[in-house]
Scaffold this motif. Structure first.
Motif, PDB file in Angstrom:
ATOM      1  N   ARG A  71      -0.138   7.093  -6.675  1.00 10.44           N
ATOM      2  CA  ARG A  71      -1.178   7.757  -5.904  1.00 10.44           C
ATOM      3  C   ARG A  71      -1.348   7.039  -4.561  1.00 10.44           C
ATOM      4  NH1 ARG A  71      -7.169   7.036  -8.008  1.00 10.44           N
ATOM      5  NH2 ARG A  71      -6.896   5.162  -6.767  1.00 10.44           N
ATOM      6  N   ALA A  74       0.841  -1.193   0.000  1.00 10.84           N
ATOM      7  CA  ALA A  74       0.000   0.000   0.000  1.00 10.84           C
ATOM      8  C   ALA A  74       0.876   1.243   0.000  1.00 10.84           C
ATOM      9  CB  ALA A  74      -0.901  -0.020   1.230  1.00 10.84           C
ATOM     10  N   SER A  93      -2.912   5.071  -1.589  1.00 13.67           N
ATOM     11  CA  SER A  93      -4.082   4.201  -1.446  1.00 13.67           C
ATOM     12  C   SER A  93      -4.772   4.416  -0.099  1.00 13.67           C
ATOM     13  CB  SER A  93      -3.667   2.735  -1.582  1.00 13.67           C
ATOM     14  OG  SER A  93      -2.670   2.402  -0.607  1.00 13.67           O
ATOM     15  N   HIS A  94      -4.007   4.878   0.881  1.00  6.12           N
ATOM     16  CA  HIS A  94      -4.541   5.124   2.224  1.00  6.12           C
ATOM     17  C   HIS A  94      -4.043   6.486   2.703  1.00  6.12           C
ATOM     18  CE1 HIS A  94      -4.587   0.756   1.766  1.00  6.12           C
ATOM     19  NE2 HIS A  94      -5.525   0.691   2.694  1.00  6.12           N
ATOM     20  N   GLY A 102     -11.020   4.099  -4.929  1.00  2.00           N
ATOM     21  CA  GLY A 102     -10.129   3.115  -4.332  1.00  2.00           C
ATOM     22  C   GLY A 102      -9.343   3.613  -3.133  1.00  2.00           C
ATOM     23  N   GLN A 103      -9.409   4.908  -2.840  1.00  2.00           N
ATOM     24  CA  GLN A 103      -8.680   5.428  -1.689  1.00  2.00           C
ATOM     25  C   GLN A 103      -9.477   5.240  -0.398  1.00  2.00           C
ATOM     26  OE1 GLN A 103      -7.757   9.542  -2.841  1.00  2.00           O
ATOM     27  NE2 GLN A 103      -5.608   8.955  -3.096  1.00  2.00           N
ATOM     28  N   GLY A 124      -7.253  -3.563   0.945  1.00  2.00           N
ATOM     29  CA  GLY A 124      -5.906  -3.953   0.557  1.00  2.00           C
ATOM     30  C   GLY A 124      -5.375  -5.085   1.408  1.00  2.00           C
TER      31      GLY A 124
END
Length: 531
Positions: A280, A239, A282-283, A312-313, A396
């Motif tokens: 980018r 991630a 993800s979290h 998706g974030q 994830g």
């Protein structure tokens, strides 16, 4: 050195108390942000020599004979805790009109209480005191047990345990995986007390050789673990974490007029584009109680968070959670971590279980509130603790161990077998303590939890110090104290540890048994030779 040792041993009265106080205060230089661990080679030999001369008269009875040792250990502890925890008073000055009266309690009263543990440790060591290496072993076992007790009694407060002084860098942190914080505290006292043997010329050679061997093993194990491979070939891309450090002034945090500005700052920082060519996030992770309002009182907040998040974030944020009382009872408030997806839905949450006494809740609340007392963080009337600790499962496939604020100082709270392959998630707000040693000390303790569990650490702090570390405690990305901004970083992989917290406590117990055995044999030999 013999003359110095003799002078210290024969000191008495105010001079003896001053020496103990200064030796304890000097030991704080081994802690962050100074990290000068060699100073312990001065502090602990001075304590040993002071205890050499701290025996009461035979006619005083058992406790009477131990009283001088207790007083010496208490003064050492008082110096250590005043010098190491004075910054706690800064939190009270945030609302000086309400809490300035309690400043002496925080700055002097708490250290005076914590010093009792070191006083008892010194007295317990004197029970097995002897010449040579035996007394070093006795002191080590007693201090190790004192640090263990300090972590559990009265809700526990193992802040600045002695062991941290021997672990200033990742190279010197790795042994904590095996012995834990309390075992490292016992071994630290043994190694750094060993020079006292030179001053008295009893058992100096074997004692110094053993201490040197332990120190070399400590560093050698660190080198071995830092050079070991973590990720295997073909490991999936991890991630990408964005840590947001908003640097919100504590005096403005719950100001109604500032709420919109604070929330907008968080959204704008979170929406910043990544560096050119960088993936980018993800979290996105916000600090403890980052939301300056209750979600139930701001229904549009989730929609605005969803608009900020890309597909998706996931947003992870600290917040205050409200729970209505049953049957007309008073509402309860929790210090909470929320996970929010790109549609503005809350997909996970975890409440803080181990609250700060007098900070987040008031012990004996009904009685003490009648006297006008209240917790320092009383914006919502104090917090309630979670009934149980729970993992936070994130998209994830990440299992996060939530550590809200000072939960990170408790080794037992970071341990859960279900989180293997996951991460430690420490959200905190150290703005209470300003630009003092407090935030640096807090960070060091969180780093050690990563080493013990062999999980990466993601730490978002309101005003700093925000970091991401790997499973060896090495900082991969960070923002300094007081700086506003964000940083993006791929989450380092978990390594997985052969040891868990139960194993470390067993190893700690074995260390204490060996130390007590050595001290007991030395004591018995001395008695036999004197008969």
């Amino acid at each position: 050195m013999e003359r110095i040792a003799e002078t210290i041993m024969l000191s008495w009265g105010a001079k003896r108390m001053a020496l103990a106080l200064l030796a304890g205060a000097l030991a704080v230089l081994a802690l962050p942000p100074f990290n000068f661990f060699a100073v312990l080679f001065v502090s602990f030999p001075v304590l040993v020599w002071l205890l050499d001369g701290a025996s009461g008269p035979a006619e005083a009875g058992f406790l009477g004979r131990l009283r001088p040792a207790f007083v010496t250990g208490w003064w050492f502890g008082f110096g250590y805790f005043v010098a190491g925890l004075w910054w706690l008073g800064n939190a009270l000055l945030m609302e000086a009109e309400s809490f300035a009266w309690a400043l002496p309690i925080a700055v002097l009263g708490l250290p005076a209480f914590l010093a009792l543990f070191y006083g008892v440790a010194a007295a317990a060591a004197r029970v097995l005191w002897s010449d040579g290496i035996g007394r070093i072993a006795a002191l080590s076992a007693a201090f190790g047990l004192a640090e263990f007790a300090r972590a559990y009694l009265f809700t526990g407060f193992p802040w600045n345990a002695i062991g941290y002084g021997a672990m200033p860098t990742p190279l010197m942190m790795q042994s904590s995986e095996v012995f834990g914080l309390y075992g490292m505290s016992a071994l630290t006292v043994f190694v750094f007390s060993a020079p006292a043997l030179v001053g008295t010329r009893r058992g100096a050679v074997p004692g110094i050789v053993l201490a040197l061997a332990l120190f070399c093993a400590h560093v050698g194990y660190g080198w071995m673990m830092l050079t070991a491979s973590v990720a295997s070939p073909g490991t999936p891309r991890p991630a990408v974490i964005r840590v947001v450090q908003p640097a919100i002034d504590q005096t403005a945090k719950w100001d109604i007029a500032e709420r919109e500005r604070i929330f907008q700052d968080l959204l704008e920082l979170s929406a910043l584009p990544p560096r050119e060519g960088a993936p980018r996030p993800s979290h996105i992770v916000w600090p403890e109680t980052a939301l300056p309002f209750l979600l139930t009182e701001n229904p549009g907040a989730l929609s605005r968070m969803a608009e900020m998040l890309q597909v998706g974030q996931t947003l992870v944020t600290g917040a205050v959670r409200q729970e209505d009382g049953v049957g007309g009872n008073t509402r309860r408030f929790y210090n909470t971590i929320y996970a929010i997806d790109d549609e503005g839905q809350i997909i996970g949450s975890a409440d803080k279980a181990h609250l700060v006494p007098f900070g987040e809740y008031l012990p004996f609340e009904e009685l003490l509130r009648d006297y006008g007392l209240k917790p320092v963080a009383d914006s919502f009337g104090g917090f309630s603790g979670a009934d149980r600790r729970a993992l936070l499962t994130l998209p994830g496939g990440l299992n996060a161990v939530p550590l809200i604020c000072y939960e990170a100082i408790f080794p037992r709270l970071s341990e859960t077998g279900e989180a293997r392959g996951g991460l430690l998630l420490n959200l905190t707000n150290d703005a209470w303590y300003g630009f003092t040693p407090g935030p640096y000390q807090h960070l060091r303790q969180a780093q050690l939890r990563a080493v013990e569990t062999r999980l990466p650490l993601v730490r978002a702090a309101n005003s700093g110090i925000s970091v991401v570390t790997d499973s060896a405690g090495r900082i991969s990305g960070s923002l300094p104290l007081g700086e506003k901004g964000v940083f993006d970083i791929e989450l380092p992989p978990a390594r997985g540890s052969f040891w868990d917290n139960a194993d470390r406590e067993v190893n700690f117990g074995l260390t204490i048994v060996i130390m007590v055995f050595v001290a007991g044999v030395a004591r018995r030999s001395k008695k036999f030779l004197s008969d």
